[in-house]
Design a protein around this motif. Structure first.
Motif, PDB file in Angstrom:
ATOM      1  N   THR A  51     -44.732 -15.840 -31.378  1.00 24.30           N
ATOM      2  CA  THR A  51     -46.185 -15.876 -31.558  1.00 24.30           C
ATOM      3  C   THR A  51     -46.583 -16.141 -33.005  1.00 24.30           C
ATOM      4  N   GLU A  52     -45.823 -15.628 -33.948  1.00 26.32           N
ATOM      5  CA  GLU A  52     -46.215 -15.674 -35.363  1.00 26.32           C
ATOM      6  C   GLU A  52     -46.563 -17.075 -35.870  1.00 26.32           C
ATOM      7  N   PRO A  53     -45.798 -18.123 -35.522  1.00 28.57           N
ATOM      8  CA  PRO A  53     -46.164 -19.455 -36.026  1.00 28.57           C
ATOM      9  C   PRO A  53     -47.507 -19.966 -35.509  1.00 28.57           C
ATOM     10  N   LEU A  54     -48.043 -19.341 -34.476  1.00 25.17           N
ATOM     11  CA  LEU A  54     -49.328 -19.763 -33.918  1.00 25.17           C
ATOM     12  C   LEU A  54     -50.500 -18.967 -34.485  1.00 25.17           C
ATOM     13  N   LEU A  55     -50.225 -17.958 -35.306  1.00 27.85           N
ATOM     14  CA  LEU A  55     -51.274 -17.111 -35.856  1.00 27.85           C
ATOM     15  C   LEU A  55     -51.771 -17.655 -37.203  1.00 27.85           C
ATOM     16  N   PRO A 153     -60.633 -15.333 -30.395  1.00 28.34           N
ATOM     17  CA  PRO A 153     -61.256 -16.571 -30.915  1.00 28.34           C
ATOM     18  C   PRO A 153     -60.939 -16.864 -32.371  1.00 28.34           C
ATOM     19  N   GLU A 154     -60.616 -15.844 -33.144  1.00 29.98           N
ATOM     20  CA  GLU A 154     -60.295 -16.060 -34.553  1.00 29.98           C
ATOM     21  C   GLU A 154     -59.026 -16.910 -34.735  1.00 29.98           C
ATOM     22  N   THR A 155     -58.218 -17.027 -33.678  1.00 28.44           N
ATOM     23  CA  THR A 155     -57.004 -17.841 -33.778  1.00 28.44           C
ATOM     24  C   THR A 155     -57.260 -19.322 -33.491  1.00 28.44           C
ATOM     25  N   CYS A 156     -58.447 -19.659 -33.029  1.00 29.24           N
ATOM     26  CA  CYS A 156     -58.720 -21.029 -32.570  1.00 29.24           C
ATOM     27  C   CYS A 156     -58.656 -22.098 -33.658  1.00 29.24           C
ATOM     28  N   PRO A 157     -59.248 -21.894 -34.834  1.00 31.24           N
ATOM     29  CA  PRO A 157     -59.231 -22.963 -35.833  1.00 31.24           C
ATOM     30  C   PRO A 157     -57.806 -23.408 -36.168  1.00 31.24           C
ATOM     31  N   ASP A 158     -57.585 -24.698 -36.097  1.00 29.02           N
ATOM     32  CA  ASP A 158     -56.294 -25.315 -36.431  1.00 29.02           C
ATOM     33  C   ASP A 158     -55.160 -24.898 -35.494  1.00 29.02           C
ATOM     34  N   MET A 159     -55.465 -24.334 -34.334  1.00 28.11           N
ATOM     35  CA  MET A 159     -54.409 -23.941 -33.398  1.00 28.11           C
ATOM     36  C   MET A 159     -53.566 -25.147 -32.985  1.00 28.11           C
ATOM     37  N   VAL A 163     -49.494 -25.315 -33.292  1.00 26.77           N
ATOM     38  CA  VAL A 163     -48.636 -25.552 -32.137  1.00 26.77           C
ATOM     39  C   VAL A 163     -47.759 -26.780 -32.376  1.00 26.77           C
ATOM     40  N   ALA A 164     -48.340 -27.843 -32.892  1.00 27.66           N
ATOM     41  CA  ALA A 164     -47.583 -29.079 -33.140  1.00 27.66           C
ATOM     42  C   ALA A 164     -46.475 -28.848 -34.170  1.00 27.66           C
ATOM     43  N   ALA A 165     -46.779 -28.095 -35.215  1.00 24.62           N
ATOM     44  CA  ALA A 165     -45.779 -27.834 -36.244  1.00 24.62           C
ATOM     45  C   ALA A 165     -44.623 -27.010 -35.691  1.00 24.62           C
ATOM     46  N   PHE A 166     -44.939 -25.983 -34.896  1.00 20.52           N
ATOM     47  CA  PHE A 166     -43.880 -25.159 -34.309  1.00 20.52           C
ATOM     48  C   PHE A 166     -43.074 -25.968 -33.294  1.00 20.52           C
ATOM     49  N   SER A 167     -43.734 -26.848 -32.548  1.00 19.04           N
ATOM     50  CA  SER A 167     -43.038 -27.713 -31.601  1.00 19.04           C
ATOM     51  C   SER A 167     -42.025 -28.597 -32.319  1.00 19.04           C
TER      52      SER A 167
END
Length: 293
Positions: A51-55, A153-159, A163-167
């Motif tokens: 989860t951490e890379p998505l926060l 909702p605070e996680t939404c900006p640049d999500m 996700v792309a970077a972690f992928s």
């Protein structure tokens, strides 16, 4: 005592170790919230590593399962409910692994997996330990990001960017593990492994690592003596060198079964405790598997 008798003795020791480990967990520390005042609670440390890379920067997380705990034997205390109540969402795996998590909250819960069965080659297993397969983790992080955005909702900006970077990171890790585990050579015979529990199977299946097992389907569910004898016989016939298990199990019992079979005991930390990233966790596990073959 014959080898078969020693194996049965080891079975009884391993079962008792599971009972000993099934205890009420110690009270968890209450963490400080991050700079943005949001702290995410997850069931297992490895869920936090995924989860951490998505926060967003500054958003913190902590795990309910303590160091050395087994998610199958864990029993949360009331203080764990207090910990979870401070989080806007609880992120868990699925009921096959951490079903106790559902008892900790009536609020928003995200599950990484549905618990359906899937197969790789000759082996079929529960999806419960999907965190051991980085390709599968890469496939689910998009949905995890969407659910996080809805719950927090605070996680939404640049999500999308996170996700792309972690992928990309997971794709690079997959290529690294293909080279390490799937590429055979005359100097590297790739002997099969014997496994104590199925937690490691998603990683082995993904990279075509041959194995026999498990000796226990879940902690406390030992295979029949005839099946144990078959596994040990097959391991001997195939030149197996290592018996792979998890650190939270009683090593003396596992050492006995490894000794009876003439195998090296390879201990793996299955929940991600002690690692600072998911890639470091999987990379270290893969290196142990590579060395054991």
């Amino acid at each position: 005592m014959t080898r078969f008798g020693r194996n049965l003795h080891c079975v009884l020791l391993m079962c008792s170790s599971v009972l000993i480990s099934c205890r009420i967990a110690e009270n968890p520390p209450v963490p400080d919230d991050g700079p943005n005042g949001i702290h995410i609670v997850v069931s297992l440390p490895v869920v936090g590593l995924i989860t951490e890379p998505l926060l967003p920067d500054g958003m913190s997380w902590s795990a309910v399962l303590p160091a050395g705990g087994s998610p199958h034997a864990f029993e949360p205390s009331p203080s764990h409910g207090v910990l979870v109540s401070r989080s806007p969402v609880l992120i868990a795996v699925h009921p096959h692994v951490d079903g106790w998590a559902s008892r900790l909250t009536r609020g928003a819960t995200i599950h990484l997996e549905s618990g359906e069965r899937h197969a790789h080659g000759d082996h079929e297993h529960e999806n419960g330990h999907i965190w051991m397969d980085p390709v599968h983790v890469r496939a689910i992080i998009g949905e995890l990001g969407r659910e996080l955005c809805m719950a927090v909702p605070e996680t939404c900006p640049d999500m999308h960017d996170r996700v792309a970077a972690f992928s990309d990171t997971l794709h690079a890790l997959d290529r690294e593990l293909v080279e390490l585990l799937s590429t055979a050579s005359p100097s590297s015979p790739r002997r099969p492994l014997l496994t104590a529990l199925p937690f490691i199977h998603p990683l082995l299946d993904r990279y075509d690592v041959a194995y026999e097992g498990p000796v226990q389907r879940v902690p406390g569910d030992m295979v029949a003596p005839s099946e144990l004898a078959r596994l040990l016989r097959a391991s001997r016939d195939q030149g197996t060198r290592a018996f792979v298990s998890q650190q939270s199990m009683m090593s003396s019992a596992l050492g006995q079964i490894a000794s009876d079979a003439g195998l090296e005991l390879v201990m793996v930390e299955p929940t991600g405790h002690g690692f600072d990233s998911y890639t470091a966790f999987i990379r270290e596990t893969a290196r142990k598997i590579h060395a054991a073959r």
